[in-house]
Enzyme design. Sequence first.
Site, short mmCIF file in Angstrom:
data_model
loop_
_atom_site.label_atom_id
_atom_site.label_comp_id
_atom_site.label_asym_id
_atom_site.label_seq_id
_atom_site.Cartn_x
_atom_site.Cartn_y
_atom_site.Cartn_z
N TRP A 55 0.85 -1.21 0.00
CA TRP A 55 0.00 0.00 0.00
C TRP A 55 0.87 1.25 0.00
CZ3 TRP A 55 -4.30 -1.15 -1.89
CH2 TRP A 55 -5.04 -2.28 -1.50
N ASP A 69 -1.39 7.10 6.10
CA ASP A 69 -2.48 6.19 5.74
C ASP A 69 -2.74 5.35 6.97
OD1 ASP A 69 -4.06 4.10 4.86
OD2 ASP A 69 -2.76 3.52 3.19
N LYS A 92 -11.88 -1.13 7.16
CA LYS A 92 -11.06 -2.00 8.00
C LYS A 92 -11.48 -1.90 9.47
CE LYS A 92 -8.47 -2.92 4.36
NZ LYS A 92 -7.60 -1.90 3.81
C1 LIG Z 1 -6.97 -1.68 2.35
C2 LIG Z 1 -5.93 -0.66 2.39
C3 LIG Z 1 -5.82 0.33 1.39
C4 LIG Z 1 -6.72 0.38 0.19
O1 LIG Z 1 -7.97 0.86 0.56
P1 LIG Z 1 -9.14 1.06 -0.52
O2 LIG Z 1 -10.17 1.78 0.31
O3 LIG Z 1 -9.56 -0.29 -0.96
O4 LIG Z 1 -8.62 1.88 -1.63
C5 LIG Z 1 -4.83 1.29 1.53
N1 LIG Z 1 -4.00 1.28 2.58
C6 LIG Z 1 -4.06 0.34 3.55
C7 LIG Z 1 -3.10 0.39 4.68
C8 LIG Z 1 -5.04 -0.65 3.48
O5 LIG Z 1 -5.11 -1.58 4.44
#
Ligand SMILES: *Cc1c(COP(=O)(O)O)cnc(C)c1O
Length: 377
Positions: free
Chosen positions: A99, A170, A194
């Site tokens: 990511w 993030d 998540k």
């Molecule tokens: C799942 C995830 C993403 C991607 O998220 P989307 O909403 O599907 O674009 C990005 N960063 C992390 C750390 C993730 O766990």
Amino acid sequence: MKKYNFNAGPCVLPKEAVESTINAIRDFDNTGIGLMEISHRTPGWERLMAETRQLWRDLLGIPDTYEVLFLGGGASTQFFMLPANLMKKKAAYLQTGVWAKKAAKEAKNFGEVDIIASSEDKTYSYIPTGWQVPADADYFHITTNNTIYGTEIRKDFTAEECNGVMLVADMSSDIMSRPVDVTKYGLIYGGAQKNVGPAGVTFVIVRKDILGQIGDRPYMNPLPTMIDYRTHAAEEARNISMFNTPPVLPIFVMHETLSWIKNTVGGLEAMNALNVKKSNMLYEEIDRNRMFVGTVTNKEDRSIMNHCWVMAPGYEELQNEFMEFAKERGMVGIKGHRSVGGFRASLYNACTIEDVEALVACMQEFEKRRAAENNKE
Ligand SMILES: *Cc1c(COP(=O)(O)O)cnc(C)c1O
């Protein structure tokens, strides 16, 4: 049979949140109209938007100098929206997983990207140390929890550690799992699916004074209206951000999920204590059980959300057997990401102590059965 949901995302949500959403889908706020059918300009909805923002502020202690935005497009859209709004010339990225790598790739369209450290050499099984952020970077991007590899940066880097450069993160997969000092960050973003709701809404917490400063950068300048964070912050006076139709249903579930954290769990200190307890239970079993071995060797780098392990040397051929064994006992979503292999159990907020106990019991039973088979031979 009862199912135990250890999916990495979308993932298990609090039962209470799901139940109250079902009711609201039938009748929202005693309007006689369902949640998916109301106008997003009805006062009841505007109030719910304002309350949801307030829950974010209350739980994380977000100061008024920050905006809280609910957008579409997932965390992946933030990979380019963030540099679009914050990058003048150069940014620093800590590459702790796929990511993080994807985020850095998108930023390259906007200027120079300095990957100050990467753990790609060992399948991202650790958090690199000893790096230095270049002082002339516009921001320093980290991924606090690496969902696929089970590593986590469980502390807020200080201004000295960031060499005075603005920290952005993030936090898709560990937001609201523990307290965070928001004031250490210029911006925090993530997909809701998540830990704070279903897929379809993305949260952005951004310090107001850092916006509108991209200078004369050639790419995506001026910003398209929808990409400019300020567009979505414009209605701050009414405490709602609704430039266009927001994802009403996911925001409602997020509201219910955050209410559950605040009122039932008792806030983020309590949430963290519960998460640490669950996480320790599983890591203790991974470390104790001779059939398994954890993939993150530095214990201080281990995520309390995503737990990754593989079969121990000598037991590799039993991987599918354990998967089948666990499935028969109701375990769902424990297959590791293809890049790591083995197993991954995600113990997000709504995963209960009982769920973890069931998984631990399953691992112990598998070991015992194997021992019994060996004795027969
Ligand atoms: C799942 C995830 C993403 C991607 O998220 P989307 O909403 O599907 O674009 C990005 N960063 C992390 C750390 C993730 O766990």
